[in-house]
Write a protein that holds these residues in place. Sequence first.
Motif, PDB file in Angstrom:
ATOM      1  N   ASN A  87      -4.816   3.458   7.408  1.00 26.25           N
ATOM      2  CA  ASN A  87      -3.818   4.336   8.045  1.00 26.25           C
ATOM      3  C   ASN A  87      -2.445   3.686   8.197  1.00 26.25           C
ATOM      4  N   SER A  88      -2.361   2.362   7.960  1.00 27.12           N
ATOM      5  CA  SER A  88      -1.067   1.697   8.137  1.00 27.12           C
ATOM      6  C   SER A  88      -0.875   0.607   7.087  1.00 27.12           C
ATOM      7  N   THR A 133      -6.281   5.489   1.059  1.00 27.19           N
ATOM      8  CA  THR A 133      -5.314   6.022   2.014  1.00 27.19           C
ATOM      9  C   THR A 133      -4.680   7.299   1.491  1.00 27.19           C
ATOM     10  N   SER A 135      -1.915   8.116   3.459  1.00 26.78           N
ATOM     11  CA  SER A 135      -0.727   7.980   4.300  1.00 26.78           C
ATOM     12  C   SER A 135       0.534   7.903   3.437  1.00 26.78           C
ATOM     13  N   GLU A 136       1.489   8.775   3.725  1.00 22.03           N
ATOM     14  CA  GLU A 136       2.754   8.775   2.968  1.00 22.03           C
ATOM     15  C   GLU A 136       3.470   7.441   3.119  1.00 22.03           C
ATOM     16  N   ASP A 137       3.452   6.894   4.346  1.00 21.78           N
ATOM     17  CA  ASP A 137       4.132   5.620   4.608  1.00 21.78           C
ATOM     18  C   ASP A 137       3.567   4.488   3.755  1.00 21.78           C
TER      19      ASP A 137
END
Length: 329
Positions: A87-88, A133, A135-137
């Motif tokens: 997530n990160s 993932t 997640s866009e980031d």
Amino acid sequence: SSQNLSEEFAEAARQLKKEAPRIQFGKIDVTHQHDLRKEFNIQAFPTVKFFVNGIREDPIDCKGVRKASTFITWVKRRTGPSTVLINSTAQAEAIIKADDIAVIGFFRELHNDSVEVFCETARDVPEMPFGMTASEDVCANYGIRRNSLVVFKKGKPVHNEVLEDSRQTKLGLIRLIKTFTLDLVTEYNIETSVKIFDVPVETHILLFTPTNSEIFNEIYENYQSAAAEFRGKILFVLVDTNEARNGRIFEYFRIRDIDVPAVRILNLTSDAKYKMPADEVTLENLKEFCQSYLNGKAKQQLSSEEIPQDWDKMPVKVLVGKNFNSIIF
């Protein structure tokens, strides 16, 4: 060896007893258990099978796993999620830097055919960490297009495979990923031979050359460039013809001193051998040879022993490659 594997297996059982007491480990000496051997079609030793939900039929084969830590990962990925959900960026970095090789899937959404193939692949490659993932980031941080499988080696991305729906097969991805446990070109010796045969790529290409020749650097560079293009499809091996311990391989491929540098392809499944038609080891010639082999157009090299003197003395005639055509046809 069986003894080694048995010890690692026992160590995995000890460690998992605390973490997952529901998973039971057992071992059987099938020397006198002919019925069990037949029922589970045990051909080689040691064989490890995994039975799910108390069902005796169709156990899952656990192949190529040799270390306790890998057994544990294999079992965990069969009984729970096979990949870590990222997530990160910090979490991604931790996974990428924890091991020599890491595989990360970057997806638009986590429910499609590509994700399924990715997760199945992770189940069968317990030697390395897998994460995924949406997640866009995280995707933006690595500048990676969505729906890609990326292999990181020593913390750096070394391969990016775009996953379009489920066109990639699980086996194709496994082959590709496992080739990263080897160098782009692997020099054949006693230590590396085991690793070479561990990677499930059935086609090997071999460059036979003295490594101290004047043209070695130039042809090796061409060979490496070709290896990068055919990664996952053909395994590139270098055989130093100055190394006396490689003598048996020269015999097997019928390579003489005057033949080198020589390039051969070997299909491990059919044992068929192919000789590169061109003499010069250029990138162009290598690419043409590999491509013609993959397209099924390369000519097989048929080696033949000499015709025995008494080949026709008995009612059953002795045939070798050299007299096969003339006698049969």
